[in-house]
Design an enzyme around this catalytic site. Structure first.
Site, PDB file in Angstrom:
ATOM      1  CG  HIS A 118       8.363 -10.219  10.716  1.00 43.19           C
ATOM      2  ND1 HIS A 118       7.642 -11.307  11.144  1.00 43.19           N
ATOM      3  CD2 HIS A 118       7.967  -9.969   9.452  1.00 43.19           C
ATOM      4  CE1 HIS A 118       6.837 -11.691  10.163  1.00 43.19           C
ATOM      5  NE2 HIS A 118       7.027 -10.906   9.138  1.00 43.19           N
ATOM      6  CG  HIS A 168      12.143 -10.165   6.898  1.00 46.20           C
ATOM      7  ND1 HIS A 168      11.839 -11.094   5.924  1.00 46.20           N
ATOM      8  CD2 HIS A 168      11.047  -9.362   7.017  1.00 46.20           C
ATOM      9  CE1 HIS A 168      10.610 -10.866   5.464  1.00 46.20           C
ATOM     10  NE2 HIS A 168      10.120  -9.818   6.127  1.00 46.20           N
ATOM     11  CG  HIS A 225       7.965  -5.408   4.130  1.00 46.16           C
ATOM     12  ND1 HIS A 225       9.344  -5.377   4.105  1.00 46.16           N
ATOM     13  CD2 HIS A 225       7.615  -6.638   4.556  1.00 46.16           C
ATOM     14  CE1 HIS A 225       9.801  -6.541   4.501  1.00 46.16           C
ATOM     15  NE2 HIS A 225       8.780  -7.336   4.774  1.00 46.16           N
ATOM     16  CG  ASP A 226       7.435  -7.324   7.803  1.00 48.35           C
ATOM     17  OD1 ASP A 226       6.202  -7.263   7.735  1.00 48.35           O
ATOM     18  OD2 ASP A 226       8.089  -8.332   7.462  1.00 48.35           O
TER      19      ASP A 226
END
Length: 141
Positions: free
Chosen positions: A78, A82, A118-119
């Site tokens: 992460h 990524h 998203h992360d």
């Protein structure tokens, strides 16, 4: 304070651009973090957002740099590579399936921004791990 917008060579960008629309040819791990910033920026620019959405070049670059800064690069998964990879995959899939052409401009922006974010600050472990370790992820107000 965010770092300045990175400078990269046009030749390096030119080599990476053709893979932006491919679900198989893009390799985020083979590209520098700075090049990935530029490619993510180009994905957003390709959306051809109308001026009434009031998203300036500076705002878009700020968003990209802020996400990059908030990712934990020490995490082997992460991390910024990524994030760029997922953003590019969503971008390529949305184009190859015709979804991008059917979406309204704001929806195209939200789709790509969601992939980009998203992360954010994901520590690379599960919620169960954090609970067991006694780490409070979302402290009560």
């Amino acid at each position: 304070m965010l770092p300045p917008w990175p400078k990269v060579g046009e030749a390096e960008l030119a080599r990476a651009r053709p893979a932006l629309y491919s679900t198989q040819d893009f390799n985020a791990l083979a590209l520098s973090a700075d090049v990935l910033c530029h490619l993510v920026y180009e994905m957003f620019l390709s959306l051809r957002l109308p001026p009434n959405l009031s998203i300036t070049v500076q705002t878009l670059r700020h968003l990209i740099l802020a996400v990059r800064e908030l990712m934990f690069d020490r995490n082997p998964y992460h991390n910024w590579a990524h994030v760029a990879d997922v953003t590019q995959t969503v971008f390529a899939l949305a184009h190859s399936t015709g979804l991008m052409a059917r979406l309204e401009p704001w929806d195209r922006f939200v789709l790509l921004a969601s992939a980009l974010c998203h992360d954010l600050e994901h520590p690379g472990v599960t919620t169960q791990f954090l609970d067991t370790a006694g780490v409070e992820v979302c402290p009560a107000p």
